[in-house]
Enzyme design. Structure first.
Site, PDB file in Angstrom:
ATOM      1  N   GLY A  86       0.823  -1.206   0.000  1.00 42.49           N
ATOM      2  CA  GLY A  86       0.000   0.000   0.000  1.00 42.49           C
ATOM      3  C   GLY A  86       0.850   1.246   0.000  1.00 42.49           C
ATOM      4  O   GLY A  86       2.054   1.196  -0.268  1.00 42.49           O
ATOM      5  N   ASN A  87       0.235   2.370   0.274  1.00 41.35           N
ATOM      6  CA  ASN A  87       0.993   3.619   0.367  1.00 41.35           C
ATOM      7  C   ASN A  87       0.357   4.505   1.430  1.00 41.35           C
ATOM      8  O   ASN A  87      -0.690   4.159   1.988  1.00 41.35           O
ATOM      9  CB  ASN A  87       1.062   4.317  -0.996  1.00 41.35           C
ATOM     10  CG  ASN A  87      -0.324   4.626  -1.515  1.00 41.35           C
ATOM     11  OD1 ASN A  87      -1.020   5.461  -0.967  1.00 41.35           O
ATOM     12  ND2 ASN A  87      -0.742   3.924  -2.560  1.00 41.35           N
ATOM     13  N   ARG A  88       0.964   5.643   1.687  1.00 39.59           N
ATOM     14  CA  ARG A  88       0.554   6.443   2.840  1.00 39.59           C
ATOM     15  C   ARG A  88      -0.549   7.453   2.538  1.00 39.59           C
ATOM     16  O   ARG A  88      -0.885   8.272   3.390  1.00 39.59           O
ATOM     17  CB  ARG A  88       1.776   7.182   3.414  1.00 39.59           C
ATOM     18  CG  ARG A  88       2.695   6.236   4.182  1.00 39.59           C
ATOM     19  CD  ARG A  88       3.928   6.984   4.657  1.00 39.59           C
ATOM     20  NE  ARG A  88       3.590   8.180   5.409  1.00 39.59           N
ATOM     21  CZ  ARG A  88       4.369   9.258   5.480  1.00 39.59           C
ATOM     22  NH1 ARG A  88       5.515   9.281   4.840  1.00 39.59           N
ATOM     23  NH2 ARG A  88       3.988  10.303   6.173  1.00 39.59           N
TER      24      ARG A  88
END
Ligand code: CTP
Length: 404
Positions: A205-207
């Site tokens: 995922g990412n932030r």
């Protein structure tokens, strides 16, 4: 514009039928919210026929659409006519014992009341105090007029004529109409960050929190647009901001799902904004079973995801504006150069360059954007809250589309 007309229990209710007709003739969407008492003067079928919308007095009808707050939230103006002494007292006390009460508490739109009562009641200290309270909260009044009252007496307390209420209402709507510079447009907006499954419990995922994309959706809706929001893994308290009738939310998990949702939304959109952070790669084959330590450190084979934005730009409908974001850790000239290359590679009309880093961009309340136009020049440079930045980007979208 959406006008809610609250009708309360006074003989002047019959005149409000004409007021509703005037609003309808202007082309406004009118929702009538009578009190139970008002229906003793003018019946429900009249209000439904004249407003062309279902009418109810109760907070218990149409619960799934949370009608008790939805009407107030979507209103551009709430008019209460006639406003009896009792209603004015309820409003001053903030009572919410019927649909009109909850609507009035849920709205941030201007509120206009047209008082109607006997002269003694109008002059009573309680009514004076209640009116003063309402005025101090920004409620607008029209009338009451001085003239013949029911029962033969005469004096101040007579409801203003529908034409006068109508004229005051239009004055209150005018600034709001000016703010509705995106009315009639449909926006497809993606927000959040995709998650590419590794196994049933893990993902890449990412932030991205989705805050900037949600702020864009809300700002566009506030400015009159209809918004189709593709929400990729956004936390409930962030997404709640977009919980309103003019924003249609569809959830998407992975890049592939987001692509499907966005292509469908783009098919009916005038403006497409890809604010979501999309994973460039996915795991070639996500494991059906949870990976365990017993099998040793996993080797993940990644394959490239489609570039959703580039695809949307290639297939853009005539007149459609396509906007991308660029999350960059570079600074200065290199930041601009990377942005320019990215804009050309994606083929978008506008590219919002977003400096990101360990402490900036993601999850933060403030943001800074550089917006590149189709000629690769910076058309907007803005910093501020995500909402402020959203509004400046929407200004750039409006300018790019030219005055319509
Ligand atoms: N985007 C997309 N599909 C992808 C990757 C990105 O639609 N598979 C979109 C993003 O929503 C964003 C824009 O493309 O609007 C740029 O995303 P960004 O991550 O900054 O760029 P990348 O294409 O990933 O390029 P790079 O990795 O070189 O920075």
């Amino acid at each position: 514009m959406v006008i809610v007309v609250g009708v309360t229990g006074g003989i002047a209710a019959y005149k409000v039928v004409h007021l509703v007709r005037l609003f309808i003739a202007d082309g406004h969407e009118v929702h009538v919210v009578p009190t139970d008492d008002a229906l003793r003067f003018v019946g429900l079928p009249t209000w439904e026929a004249i407003s062309r919308h279902p009418v109810t007095t109760s907070v218990h009808d149409d619960v799934p659409r949370v009608r008790h707050v939805a009407l107030g939230q979507k209103a551009d103006l709430v008019v209460v006519a006639p406003a009896t002494a009792n209603t004015i007292a309820s409003m001053a006390a903030g009572l919410a014992d019927d649909l009109l009460g909850t609507t009035l508490l849920a709205t941030t739109a201007p509120v206009l009341i047209a008082p109607a009562m006997h002269t003694e009641m109008w002059h009573h200290a309680a009514t004076r105090a209640n009116v003063a309270t309402l005025r101090s909260r920004g409620v607008h009044l029209v009338g009451p007029d001085d003239g013949p009252l029911t029962g033969g007496d005469s004096g101040p307390g007579r409801m203003s004529e529908p034409e006068a209420i109508h004229a005051t209402a239009l004055d209150l709507l005018r600034p709001r109409e000016l703010q509705h510079d995106l009315a009639g447009l449909t926006f497809a907006v993606s927000a959040g960050g995709t998650r590419e499954p590794i196994d049933p419990v893990r993902f890449i995922g990412n932030r991205s929190s989705g805050r900037q994309g949600v702020a864009l959706a809300v700002a566009a809706a506030d400015r009159g647009a209809r918004v189709l929001l593709a929400a990729a893994n956004i936390e409930a308290d962030v997404l709640r901001e977009a919980d309103r009738p003019d924003i249609e939310i569809t959830r998407a998990g992975s890049a592939a799902e987001l692509g499907t949702v966005m292509r469908r939304a783009a098919a009916e959109a005038d403006v497409v904004i890809m604010a979501a952070a999309v994973a460039d790669y996915r795991v070639a084959e996500a494991s059906e079973q949870k990976l365990t330590k017993e099998s040793g450190p996993p080797v993940l084979t990644l394959v490239e995801n489609e570039d959703i934005l580039a695809g949307l730009a290639r297939q853009r409908r005539p007149g459609q504006t396509v906007v991308g974001f660029a999350a960059e850790t570079a600074t200065g000239d290199e930041l601009l150069e990377r942005g320019r290359r990215k804009r050309r590679r994606k083929g978008v009309d506008l590219l919002a360059i977003n400096e990101v880093g360990w402490t900036k961009g993601f999850e933060a309340a403030e943001n800074r954007l550089l917006v590149l136009g189709a000629d690769d020049e910076v058309v907007t440079e803005t910093a501020g809250s995500k909402r402020e930045v959203a509004d400046r980007l929407l200004d750039a979208v409006r300018n790019a589309r030219g005055v319509e």
